[in-house]
Enzyme design. Sequence first.
Site, PDB file in Angstrom:
ATOM      1  N   GLU A 125      -0.806 -10.427  78.526  1.00  0.00           N
ATOM      2  CA  GLU A 125      -1.425 -11.245  77.474  1.00  0.00           C
ATOM      3  C   GLU A 125      -0.945 -10.694  76.142  1.00  0.00           C
ATOM      4  OE1 GLU A 125      -5.628 -12.152  77.510  1.00  0.00           O
ATOM      5  OE2 GLU A 125      -5.699 -12.018  79.698  1.00  0.00           O
TER       6      GLU A 125
ATOM      7  N   GLU B 113      -8.985  -7.394  82.753  1.00  0.00           N
ATOM      8  CA  GLU B 113      -9.711  -6.683  81.682  1.00  0.00           C
ATOM      9  C   GLU B 113     -11.054  -6.123  82.168  1.00  0.00           C
ATOM     10  OE1 GLU B 113      -9.934  -9.103  78.116  1.00  0.00           O
ATOM     11  OE2 GLU B 113      -7.779  -8.907  77.796  1.00  0.00           O
TER      12      GLU B 113
HETATM   13  O1  AHR Z   1      -6.585 -15.216  76.605  1.00  0.00           O
HETATM   14  C1  AHR Z   1      -7.923 -15.292  76.245  1.00  0.00           C
HETATM   15  C2  AHR Z   1      -8.754 -14.150  76.776  1.00  0.00           C
HETATM   16  O2  AHR Z   1      -8.360 -12.963  76.152  1.00  0.00           O
HETATM   17  C3  AHR Z   1      -8.615 -13.867  78.245  1.00  0.00           C
HETATM   18  O3  AHR Z   1      -9.468 -14.629  79.007  1.00  0.00           O
HETATM   19  C4  AHR Z   1      -8.959 -12.417  78.344  1.00  0.00           C
HETATM   20  O4  AHR Z   1      -8.284 -11.768  79.372  1.00  0.00           O
HETATM   21  C5  AHR Z   1      -8.642 -11.858  76.981  1.00  0.00           C
HETATM   22  O5  AHR Z   1      -9.684 -11.132  76.459  1.00  0.00           O
END
Ligand code: AHR
Length: 478
Positions: free
Chosen positions: A289, A170
């Site tokens: 994610e 990210e």
């Molecule tokens: O999964 C939690 C967080 O969400 C992670 O660290 C990040 O990549 C995202 O913003």
Amino acid sequence: MKATIRLGKEISAIDPRLYSSFLEHMGRAIYTGIYEPEHPTADEDGFRQDVMELIRPLRLSHIRYPGGNFLSGYRWKDGIGPKSERPVRPELAWFAIEPNQVGTDEFLRWCEKMDIQPMLGVNLGTGTPQDAADLLEYVNGTLPTDYAELRRKNGHEAPYNVRLWCLGNEMDGPWQICAKTAEEYARLACETAKMMKWMDPSVELVACGSSFRDMPTFKSWEQTVLRHCYEHIDYLSLHQYYTNNDDDIPSFLARSLEMEDSIREIAGLCDEEQQRRGSEHRVFLSFDEWNVWYHFQKAGVFPPKWIYARPIEEEQYDDVDPLVTGSMMNTLLRNADRVKIACLAQLVNVIAPIMTEPGGRAWVQTIYRPFLCASRYGRGVSLQPEVETEHYDCAIRKKVPYLDCAAVRCEDGSLSLFLVNRSEERMQVRLPLEQRFGEAALQTLRGTDLEDQPLSLDDTEARFSLPPRSWSLLRLLP
Ligand code: AHR
């Protein structure tokens, strides 16, 4: 409410890596999650076996590690060698104390025990291309060189052969340690990718896409990254979490349609770049994610900063959440031609299907079972379901189909349908069949368990009804 499902063309073979998850050094995911040496079920390495027993049925392909936002400040050399000599650090992503008692070797050992493949990240926040190449040498190195020798000295003679690597996390997010502009990240990712592939040509690399769909950088970031990195990367990442902060369930249930839009749009950008270059190389998507995430923030009760195993983002999932995660999983299955890796984020305690008490029990949440069923009964070829159903309009979208469905022709000749009834009414469903099946079973999620439902099956059709606002699994056996 009525619906008819017709099974259409084959979309693609489903990559087993669609059934992957994520463990970050965040909250209690690692410490008092998978690792707690003082716990009564801890094994000789300090891993909680009660947690392992809840993870095993998920049949996970890969686990992404060590972050997440944590990755962008992580010094991997802190986490190797004798545990008593490892530094304790202030961890700037989640404002906790990081004791470094679990590091690369411990995580890879846990993966070996669990028969799960690691998907490791390299730090492109504070880290350099050289740090990334050094880590790769430590993990996979076969030569008599410094970091490969260090791994041997630390007890692992053989290379770990980790194939899948993430180039940062990210990196467009202002919350990220050492966030980057698209140009900065793209150049750094490109040069890191080159070094990593020179070091070990067998690795596959995932470059960061935008952090989520509503980022101002969404799409332009991906275009820049693709332009600089295209030939050096194998996957581009997508992330998405959905919330229901406004208590608007119809909109919440419609969110997976946005996920579908994101996949199509980013896959389109990959195709455009491929065409622009006239390249043979194809970049696929890693949705590394995805989940529902809002309960903890909404409750607004936060633990003190700078403690060990700081208990943050411990979502308590309700009965609507698995409908959303179920339809997100369906979206991944329907896009199996482009999405080759997907990580339910996360796995233990933090936005997680599995929870633990320090020193105490471990249990599963409502989002556990739909994922487990998909992983168990969703292996084979994804089929395009043509769904005839009524639609509704809501605050975020028009024409939302009341029925969401993914269909899989499994390796053993059976057929699985994963069904989400978004409507508040019971839904009568017809499924015309071109092939004869001997047996059928329909089960609906109730809490964390499945409840059998009646259905009728003849040579040409299955008929059944779906309870209001429900997630169900239909299995047809030869
Ligand atoms: O999964 C939690 C967080 O969400 C992670 O660290 C990040 O990549 C995202 O913003």
